[in-house]
Design a protein around this motif. Structure first.
Motif, short mmCIF file in Angstrom:
data_model
loop_
_atom_site.label_atom_id
_atom_site.label_comp_id
_atom_site.label_asym_id
_atom_site.label_seq_id
_atom_site.Cartn_x
_atom_site.Cartn_y
_atom_site.Cartn_z
N LEU A 138 0.82 -1.20 0.00
CA LEU A 138 0.00 0.00 0.00
C LEU A 138 0.86 1.25 0.00
O LEU A 138 1.88 1.32 0.68
CB LEU A 138 -0.90 0.02 1.24
CG LEU A 138 -1.77 -1.21 1.49
CD1 LEU A 138 -2.51 -1.07 2.81
CD2 LEU A 138 -2.74 -1.41 0.34
N THR A 139 0.43 2.25 -0.76
CA THR A 139 1.02 3.58 -0.72
C THR A 139 -0.09 4.53 -0.33
O THR A 139 -1.13 4.57 -0.99
CB THR A 139 1.61 3.97 -2.09
OG1 THR A 139 2.62 3.01 -2.44
CG2 THR A 139 2.23 5.36 -2.03
N LEU A 140 0.12 5.26 0.75
CA LEU A 140 -0.89 6.18 1.26
C LEU A 140 -0.36 7.60 1.27
O LEU A 140 0.80 7.83 1.66
CB LEU A 140 -1.29 5.83 2.70
CG LEU A 140 -1.99 4.51 2.90
CD1 LEU A 140 -1.02 3.47 3.34
CD2 LEU A 140 -3.08 4.68 3.89
N ALA A 141 -1.18 8.52 0.85
CA ALA A 141 -0.84 9.94 0.94
C ALA A 141 -1.62 10.52 2.11
O ALA A 141 -2.85 10.49 2.12
CB ALA A 141 -1.21 10.65 -0.35
N GLN A 142 -0.88 10.99 3.11
CA GLN A 142 -1.54 11.62 4.26
C GLN A 142 -1.75 13.10 3.93
O GLN A 142 -0.79 13.85 3.79
CB GLN A 142 -0.70 11.47 5.53
CG GLN A 142 -1.35 12.12 6.72
CD GLN A 142 -0.41 12.27 7.90
OE1 GLN A 142 0.80 12.10 7.78
NE2 GLN A 142 -0.97 12.60 9.05
N HIS A 143 -3.01 13.48 3.78
CA HIS A 143 -3.38 14.87 3.51
C HIS A 143 -2.88 15.74 4.66
O HIS A 143 -2.87 15.30 5.81
CB HIS A 143 -4.90 14.96 3.36
CG HIS A 143 -5.38 16.27 2.86
ND1 HIS A 143 -5.62 17.33 3.69
CD2 HIS A 143 -5.68 16.69 1.61
CE1 HIS A 143 -6.04 18.36 2.98
NE2 HIS A 143 -6.09 17.99 1.71
N PRO A 144 -2.45 16.98 4.41
CA PRO A 144 -1.96 17.84 5.49
C PRO A 144 -2.95 18.01 6.65
O PRO A 144 -2.54 18.21 7.79
CB PRO A 144 -1.69 19.18 4.80
CG PRO A 144 -1.43 18.81 3.38
CD PRO A 144 -2.30 17.62 3.10
N SER A 145 -4.24 17.91 6.37
CA SER A 145 -5.22 18.07 7.45
C SER A 145 -5.61 16.75 8.12
O SER A 145 -6.40 16.74 9.04
CB SER A 145 -6.49 18.74 6.90
OG SER A 145 -7.16 17.86 6.01
N GLU A 146 -5.03 15.64 7.65
CA GLU A 146 -5.37 14.33 8.19
C GLU A 146 -4.43 13.95 9.33
O GLU A 146 -3.22 14.11 9.23
CB GLU A 146 -5.28 13.26 7.08
CG GLU A 146 -5.69 11.88 7.52
CD GLU A 146 -5.65 10.87 6.40
OE1 GLU A 146 -6.52 9.99 6.37
OE2 GLU A 146 -4.74 10.95 5.54
#
Length: 183
Positions: free
Chosen positions: A27-35
């Motif tokens: 898995l590749t996940l992008a953590q949003h700045p607000s997450e």
């Protein structure tokens, strides 16, 4: 200058005794700045609970018209829509009309406790809707496992997920608030 997403990678080995599903996922996940880290790790845990070769992370927080996770068939129709948070009635109606199977994981602690009593009487017409509540304590356990590159092992039995890594382990038993089990 806008903040950018932080990228995380997870090698996830799943043994789901409840569904007879055994597989590994990169898995590749992008953590949003607000997450928060807790929410991002909950996305991984929910992925493990519903894992399938066609289940994917969507744009999530970055897109109003997409869930956190979804499974589409080969005709690009949404078979399963998985959302984290406490959607309002309008959003609930929209997502239930777009997918054959809808899961909502409420995780907000006190906000979830306030949200559900107000929503409980409004969801009765949605037959393919499942609403689960995630204990706040489980979010802290999941967050403790977070690293930029993770090797995770998920074991699922009797509705409980055990997630472990070199950092330790966490368990998650979502409480069903509404719906039947149609994963």
């Amino acid at each position: 200058m806008a903040l950018k997403a932080t990228i995380y990678k997870a090698d996830l080995a799943i043994s789901d005794m409840d569904r007879g599903y055994y597989a590994s996922h990169n898995l590749t996940l992008a953590q949003h700045p607000s997450e928060t880290i807790e929410r991002m790790m909950l996305r991984i845990a929910v992925f493990a609970l519903h894992a399938d070769e066609r289940l994917h992370f969507s744009k999530g927080i970055s897109a109003d018209d997409e869930p956190d996770l979804w499974r589409k068939n080969y005709a690009e129709e949404v078979e399963q829509w998985i959302e984290l948070g406490e959607p309002d009635e309008k959003r609930m109606r929209q997502i239930c009309s777009r997918a054959d199977n809808v899961w909502v994981y409420s995780y907000g602690g006190r906000s979830a406790e306030v949200w559900w009593p107000g929503m409980a009487g409004k969801v009765g017409r949605f037959e393919h809707l499942n609403i689960m509540s995630v204990p706040v304590e489980a979010l802290a356990e999941l967050a403790a496992l977070c690293q930029r590159s993770m090797q995770l092992t998920a074991t699922i039995q009797d509705g409980t997920l055990w997630l472990s890594s070199e950092q330790g382990s966490a368990s998650l038993t979502p409480q069903r608030l509404y719906g039947g089990d149609n994963r």
